[in-house]
Design an enzyme around this catalytic site. Structure first.
Site, PDB file in Angstrom:
ATOM      1  N   SER A 137       0.822  -1.216   0.000  1.00  0.00           N
ATOM      2  CA  SER A 137       0.000   0.000   0.000  1.00  0.00           C
ATOM      3  C   SER A 137       0.847   1.253   0.000  1.00  0.00           C
ATOM      4  O   SER A 137       0.398   2.316  -0.421  1.00  0.00           O
ATOM      5  CB  SER A 137      -0.843   0.072   1.281  1.00  0.00           C
ATOM      6  N   HIS A 160      -0.840  -2.752  -7.440  1.00  0.00           N
ATOM      7  CA  HIS A 160      -1.629  -2.398  -6.262  1.00  0.00           C
ATOM      8  C   HIS A 160      -3.123  -2.505  -6.531  1.00  0.00           C
ATOM      9  O   HIS A 160      -3.695  -1.698  -7.259  1.00  0.00           O
ATOM     10  CB  HIS A 160      -1.254  -0.970  -5.830  1.00  0.00           C
ATOM     11  N   GLU A 172      -3.288  -0.059  -9.639  1.00  0.00           N
ATOM     12  CA  GLU A 172      -2.181   0.858  -9.902  1.00  0.00           C
ATOM     13  C   GLU A 172      -0.957   0.019 -10.270  1.00  0.00           C
ATOM     14  O   GLU A 172      -0.582  -0.876  -9.505  1.00  0.00           O
ATOM     15  CB  GLU A 172      -1.880   1.708  -8.660  1.00  0.00           C
ATOM     16  N   ASN A 210      -3.615   6.029  -2.248  1.00  0.00           N
ATOM     17  CA  ASN A 210      -3.321   6.115  -0.810  1.00  0.00           C
ATOM     18  C   ASN A 210      -2.660   7.421  -0.400  1.00  0.00           C
ATOM     19  O   ASN A 210      -2.737   7.816   0.760  1.00  0.00           O
ATOM     20  CB  ASN A 210      -2.467   4.930  -0.361  1.00  0.00           C
TER      21      ASN A 210
HETATM   22  N1  CAA Z   1     -16.899 -10.045  -3.554  1.00  0.00           N
HETATM   23  C1  CAA Z   1     -17.771  -9.946  -4.574  1.00  0.00           C
HETATM   24  N2  CAA Z   1     -18.648  -8.946  -4.700  1.00  0.00           N
HETATM   25  C2  CAA Z   1     -18.663  -7.998  -3.745  1.00  0.00           C
HETATM   26  C3  CAA Z   1     -17.777  -8.024  -2.653  1.00  0.00           C
HETATM   27  C4  CAA Z   1     -16.874  -9.099  -2.578  1.00  0.00           C
HETATM   28  N3  CAA Z   1     -15.971  -9.217  -1.595  1.00  0.00           N
HETATM   29  N4  CAA Z   1     -18.029  -6.955  -1.878  1.00  0.00           N
HETATM   30  C5  CAA Z   1     -19.016  -6.278  -2.462  1.00  0.00           C
HETATM   31  N5  CAA Z   1     -19.412  -6.900  -3.583  1.00  0.00           N
HETATM   32  C6  CAA Z   1     -20.436  -6.483  -4.521  1.00  0.00           C
HETATM   33  C7  CAA Z   1     -21.843  -6.843  -4.101  1.00  0.00           C
HETATM   34  O1  CAA Z   1     -22.201  -8.144  -4.487  1.00  0.00           O
HETATM   35  C8  CAA Z   1     -22.673  -5.781  -4.825  1.00  0.00           C
HETATM   36  O2  CAA Z   1     -22.827  -6.110  -6.179  1.00  0.00           O
HETATM   37  P1  CAA Z   1     -24.066  -5.535  -7.063  1.00  0.00           P
HETATM   38  O3  CAA Z   1     -24.072  -4.047  -6.906  1.00  0.00           O
HETATM   39  O4  CAA Z   1     -23.737  -5.973  -8.466  1.00  0.00           O
HETATM   40  O5  CAA Z   1     -25.273  -6.190  -6.479  1.00  0.00           O
HETATM   41  C9  CAA Z   1     -21.755  -4.576  -4.784  1.00  0.00           C
HETATM   42  O6  CAA Z   1     -20.451  -5.063  -4.545  1.00  0.00           O
HETATM   43  C10 CAA Z   1     -22.140  -3.633  -3.688  1.00  0.00           C
HETATM   44  O7  CAA Z   1     -22.087  -4.344  -2.455  1.00  0.00           O
HETATM   45  P2  CAA Z   1     -23.152  -4.182  -1.293  1.00  0.00           P
HETATM   46  O8  CAA Z   1     -24.512  -3.892  -1.878  1.00  0.00           O
HETATM   47  O9  CAA Z   1     -23.049  -5.331  -0.359  1.00  0.00           O
HETATM   48  O10 CAA Z   1     -22.622  -2.988  -0.433  1.00  0.00           O
HETATM   49  P3  CAA Z   1     -22.227  -1.563  -0.848  1.00  0.00           P
HETATM   50  O11 CAA Z   1     -23.107  -1.008  -1.900  1.00  0.00           O
HETATM   51  O12 CAA Z   1     -22.099  -0.882   0.458  1.00  0.00           O
HETATM   52  O13 CAA Z   1     -20.766  -1.732  -1.504  1.00  0.00           O
HETATM   53  C11 CAA Z   1     -18.425  -1.678  -1.291  1.00  0.00           C
HETATM   54  C12 CAA Z   1     -19.715  -2.334  -0.829  1.00  0.00           C
HETATM   55  C13 CAA Z   1     -18.197  -2.015  -2.774  1.00  0.00           C
HETATM   56  C14 CAA Z   1     -17.322  -2.241  -0.449  1.00  0.00           C
HETATM   57  C15 CAA Z   1     -18.602  -0.120  -1.141  1.00  0.00           C
HETATM   58  O14 CAA Z   1     -19.032   0.180   0.167  1.00  0.00           O
HETATM   59  C16 CAA Z   1     -17.329   0.636  -1.406  1.00  0.00           C
HETATM   60  O15 CAA Z   1     -16.964   0.886  -2.545  1.00  0.00           O
HETATM   61  N6  CAA Z   1     -16.636   1.024  -0.323  1.00  0.00           N
HETATM   62  C17 CAA Z   1     -15.371   1.745  -0.424  1.00  0.00           C
HETATM   63  C18 CAA Z   1     -14.254   0.753  -0.680  1.00  0.00           C
HETATM   64  C19 CAA Z   1     -12.951   1.423  -0.867  1.00  0.00           C
HETATM   65  O16 CAA Z   1     -12.798   2.645  -0.815  1.00  0.00           O
HETATM   66  N7  CAA Z   1     -11.938   0.600  -1.082  1.00  0.00           N
HETATM   67  C20 CAA Z   1     -10.582   1.057  -1.180  1.00  0.00           C
HETATM   68  C21 CAA Z   1      -9.908   0.901   0.156  1.00  0.00           C
HETATM   69  S1  CAA Z   1      -8.243   1.487   0.141  1.00  0.00           S
HETATM   70  C22 CAA Z   1      -7.387   0.239  -0.544  1.00  0.00           C
HETATM   71  O17 CAA Z   1      -7.883  -0.815  -0.847  1.00  0.00           O
HETATM   72  C23 CAA Z   1      -5.923   0.508  -0.770  1.00  0.00           C
HETATM   73  C24 CAA Z   1      -5.009   0.224   0.318  1.00  0.00           C
HETATM   74  O18 CAA Z   1      -3.819  -0.010   0.006  1.00  0.00           O
HETATM   75  C25 CAA Z   1      -5.347   0.300   1.749  1.00  0.00           C
HETATM   76  P1  NAD Z   2      -3.965  -9.404   5.893  1.00  0.00           P
HETATM   77  O1  NAD Z   2      -3.496  -9.182   7.272  1.00  0.00           O
HETATM   78  O2  NAD Z   2      -5.413  -9.629   5.636  1.00  0.00           O
HETATM   79  O3  NAD Z   2      -3.171 -10.633   5.223  1.00  0.00           O
HETATM   80  C1  NAD Z   2      -1.790 -10.801   5.278  1.00  0.00           C
HETATM   81  C2  NAD Z   2      -1.520 -12.281   5.106  1.00  0.00           C
HETATM   82  O4  NAD Z   2      -0.111 -12.481   4.939  1.00  0.00           O
HETATM   83  C3  NAD Z   2      -1.945 -13.121   6.333  1.00  0.00           C
HETATM   84  O5  NAD Z   2      -2.801 -14.161   5.914  1.00  0.00           O
HETATM   85  C4  NAD Z   2      -0.620 -13.661   6.856  1.00  0.00           C
HETATM   86  O6  NAD Z   2      -0.717 -14.947   7.454  1.00  0.00           O
HETATM   87  C5  NAD Z   2       0.200 -13.707   5.568  1.00  0.00           C
HETATM   88  N1  NAD Z   2       1.639 -13.830   5.775  1.00  0.00           N
HETATM   89  C6  NAD Z   2       2.404 -13.265   6.754  1.00  0.00           C
HETATM   90  N2  NAD Z   2       3.694 -13.654   6.596  1.00  0.00           N
HETATM   91  C7  NAD Z   2       3.739 -14.469   5.502  1.00  0.00           C
HETATM   92  C8  NAD Z   2       4.775 -15.183   4.836  1.00  0.00           C
HETATM   93  N3  NAD Z   2       6.028 -15.135   5.253  1.00  0.00           N
HETATM   94  N4  NAD Z   2       4.454 -15.927   3.750  1.00  0.00           N
HETATM   95  C9  NAD Z   2       3.179 -15.999   3.305  1.00  0.00           C
HETATM   96  N5  NAD Z   2       2.150 -15.331   3.901  1.00  0.00           N
HETATM   97  C10 NAD Z   2       2.430 -14.582   4.978  1.00  0.00           C
HETATM   98  O7  NAD Z   2      -3.439  -8.147   5.049  1.00  0.00           O
HETATM   99  P2  NAD Z   2      -4.026  -7.545   3.696  1.00  0.00           P
HETATM  100  O8  NAD Z   2      -5.038  -6.513   4.023  1.00  0.00           O
HETATM  101  O9  NAD Z   2      -4.358  -8.656   2.749  1.00  0.00           O
HETATM  102  O10 NAD Z   2      -2.734  -6.752   3.151  1.00  0.00           O
HETATM  103  C11 NAD Z   2      -1.709  -7.414   2.443  1.00  0.00           C
HETATM  104  C12 NAD Z   2      -0.862  -6.405   1.680  1.00  0.00           C
HETATM  105  O11 NAD Z   2      -1.705  -5.685   0.765  1.00  0.00           O
HETATM  106  C13 NAD Z   2      -0.193  -5.339   2.549  1.00  0.00           C
HETATM  107  O12 NAD Z   2       1.023  -4.981   1.963  1.00  0.00           O
HETATM  108  C14 NAD Z   2      -1.194  -4.178   2.483  1.00  0.00           C
HETATM  109  O13 NAD Z   2      -0.579  -2.949   2.753  1.00  0.00           O
HETATM  110  C15 NAD Z   2      -1.653  -4.289   1.049  1.00  0.00           C
HETATM  111  N6  NAD Z   2      -2.976  -3.738   0.760  1.00  0.00           N
HETATM  112  C16 NAD Z   2      -3.980  -3.810   1.679  1.00  0.00           C
HETATM  113  C17 NAD Z   2      -5.231  -3.290   1.349  1.00  0.00           C
HETATM  114  C18 NAD Z   2      -6.387  -3.335   2.320  1.00  0.00           C
HETATM  115  O14 NAD Z   2      -7.366  -2.612   2.124  1.00  0.00           O
HETATM  116  N7  NAD Z   2      -6.350  -4.157   3.337  1.00  0.00           N
HETATM  117  C19 NAD Z   2      -5.461  -2.757   0.074  1.00  0.00           C
HETATM  118  C20 NAD Z   2      -4.397  -2.747  -0.862  1.00  0.00           C
HETATM  119  C21 NAD Z   2      -3.161  -3.228  -0.503  1.00  0.00           C
END
Ligand code: CAA
Ligand code: NAD
Length: 307
Positions: A137, A160, A172, A210
């Site tokens: 991330s 990503h 990404e 991010n």
């Molecule tokens: N698998 C399959 N389908 C899924 C799913 C999953 N895990 N989760 C949601 N869906 C589908 C549902 O089936 C539904 O499909 P339809 O519209 O075709 O019926 C659709 O997604 C919407 O789901 P819900 O109706 O259950 O709920 P919602 O409308 O609240 O949507 C959500 C859920 C898509 C998660 C929405 O809330 C959302 O977009 N949230 C924001 C998510 C976001 O910002 N993600 C980025 C996080 S940051 C990141 O990932 C980067 C990082 O490195 C940290």
């Molecule tokens: P998570 O905690 O759900 O999963 C991490 C997994 O890695 C666990 O199942 C753990 O057992 C496994 N693991 C630890 N050490 C290991 C090893 N040596 N070999 C194999 N597996 C091992 O975390 P996550 O949310 O899936 O995040 C994973 C990566 O993706 C991180 O780098 C995170 O920053 C990135 N990411 C997370 C998100 C998010 O929304 N959670 C979105 C995009 C990217």
């Protein structure tokens, strides 16, 4: 490198066998969408328990998709789910899996030493042109690959995905100074084969999404810490006042509080610009929740309770 519009038609994937390392929230999603696009996938984690949890995530998501794709046809739903699952091999043998793959995607916890260690051992066994990618991330892609042989650097990149992987369209693709055009273009075609929309990014902190999203979530936490508003009211405000699908606290719980804490902790300790901007300052509320094991939805509790 510029990218084509997000709606470009799906391409044929240049990969057949893919290894995904880490069967958590992200790795299980990447394995699932890769198998749905007909790749053979090895999904690796450290224990049978972690693999079972990953399989559980995949099953739940596949059932949801199957119900939507084949309403009122339970036989078709089952055969869709079984067909996708039949292409995923769950294993704890990282090197074994990686040595047979033409793409390795790492999605273990956000820890640079662990990621480096994994790529050191993986790069020792993979083919000479196997592509090595990280789903980090926030960590610099070039730092993740510092320990691998120089001649393999052209085959490295960031890849990503976003949570939930089966639903979020964006990927990404992060180029370092070493990433070759061929590596970029193969990853580009692979993401299109998953019916995703790729964008090209430089290897900068947080890439595109991010860099904007994490400071926003952390500002919400600081607002809560100052007592300006409740978590619930901040969430309601951002959903109804800004049209976001989730409020910042719902999103923090969804992403995983450990992941967000690793991201800001890493930026704050290694990146002077982020530190001086105050955007990555640590938060006591966030750190206390993580220390007490409240990691968000995946652990049953975070800012909100899910059990
Ligand atoms: N698998 C399959 N389908 C899924 C799913 C999953 N895990 N989760 C949601 N869906 C589908 C549902 O089936 C539904 O499909 P339809 O519209 O075709 O019926 C659709 O997604 C919407 O789901 P819900 O109706 O259950 O709920 P919602 O409308 O609240 O949507 C959500 C859920 C898509 C998660 C929405 O809330 C959302 O977009 N949230 C924001 C998510 C976001 O910002 N993600 C980025 C996080 S940051 C990141 O990932 C980067 C990082 O490195 C940290
Ligand atoms: P998570 O905690 O759900 O999963 C991490 C997994 O890695 C666990 O199942 C753990 O057992 C496994 N693991 C630890 N050490 C290991 C090893 N040596 N070999 C194999 N597996 C091992 O975390 P996550 O949310 O899936 O995040 C994973 C990566 O993706 C991180 O780098 C995170 O920053 C990135 N990411 C997370 C998100 C998010 O929304 N959670 C979105 C995009 C990217």
């Amino acid at each position: 490198t510029s990218t084509e519009p997000a709606t470009k038609k799906p391409a044929t994937s240049p990969f057949e066998r893919i290894t995904v390392i880490g069967a958590g929230l992200m790795g299980s999603g990447i394995a699932q969408v890769s198998a749905m696009a007909k790749h053979q996938v090895n999904l690796v984690d450290v224990s049978e328990d972690s693999l079972n949890r990953g399989q559980g995530y995949i099953l739940k998501s596949l059932k949801r998709i199957a119900k939507k794709n084949f309403p009122d046809n339970q036989t078709a739903q089952i055969s869709f789910t079984e067909d996708v699952l039949s292409r995923i091999e769950f294993t704890t043998k990282t090197e074994d899996a990686a040595s047979k793959s033409d793409l390795v995607v790492e999605a273990v916890i956000e820890n640079i030493e662990l990621k480096q260690k994994i790529f050191t051992s993986v790069s020792a066994v993979t083919g000479k042109d196997t592509i090595l990618a990280s789903n980090t991330s926030s960590l610099p892609i070039k730092d993740i690959f510092v320990t691998i042989p120089q001649e393999k650097l052209q085959f490295t990149a960031g890849l990503h995905f976003f949570n939930p992987v089966p639903q979020m369209k964006l990927v990404e693709i992060v180029k370092t100074e070493h990433t070759s055009e061929d590596t970029f273009s193969k990853l580009y075609d692979y993401t299109l084969s998953l019916k995703k929309a790729p964008v090209a990014c430089k290897d900068t902190p947080g890439f595109i999404v991010n860099r904007l999203l994490v400071p926003y979530m952390m500002e919400a936490v600081r607002m809560l810490e100052r007592g300006d508003a409740t978590a619930k009211d901040i969430d309601t405000a951002m959903k109804l006042g800004a049209g976001y699908p989730m409020g910042p606290f719902e999103l923090l719980d969804y992403v995983g509080l450990d992941t967000v804490s690793f991201v800001v902790g890493g930026w704050n300790s290694t990146n002077k610009e982020m530190r001086e901007s105050g955007l990555s300052s640590p938060s006591k509320i966030l750190d206390d929740l993580v220390k007490s094991g409240r990691l968000g939805i995946k652990s049953g509790e975070g800012f909100y309770k899910y059990k």
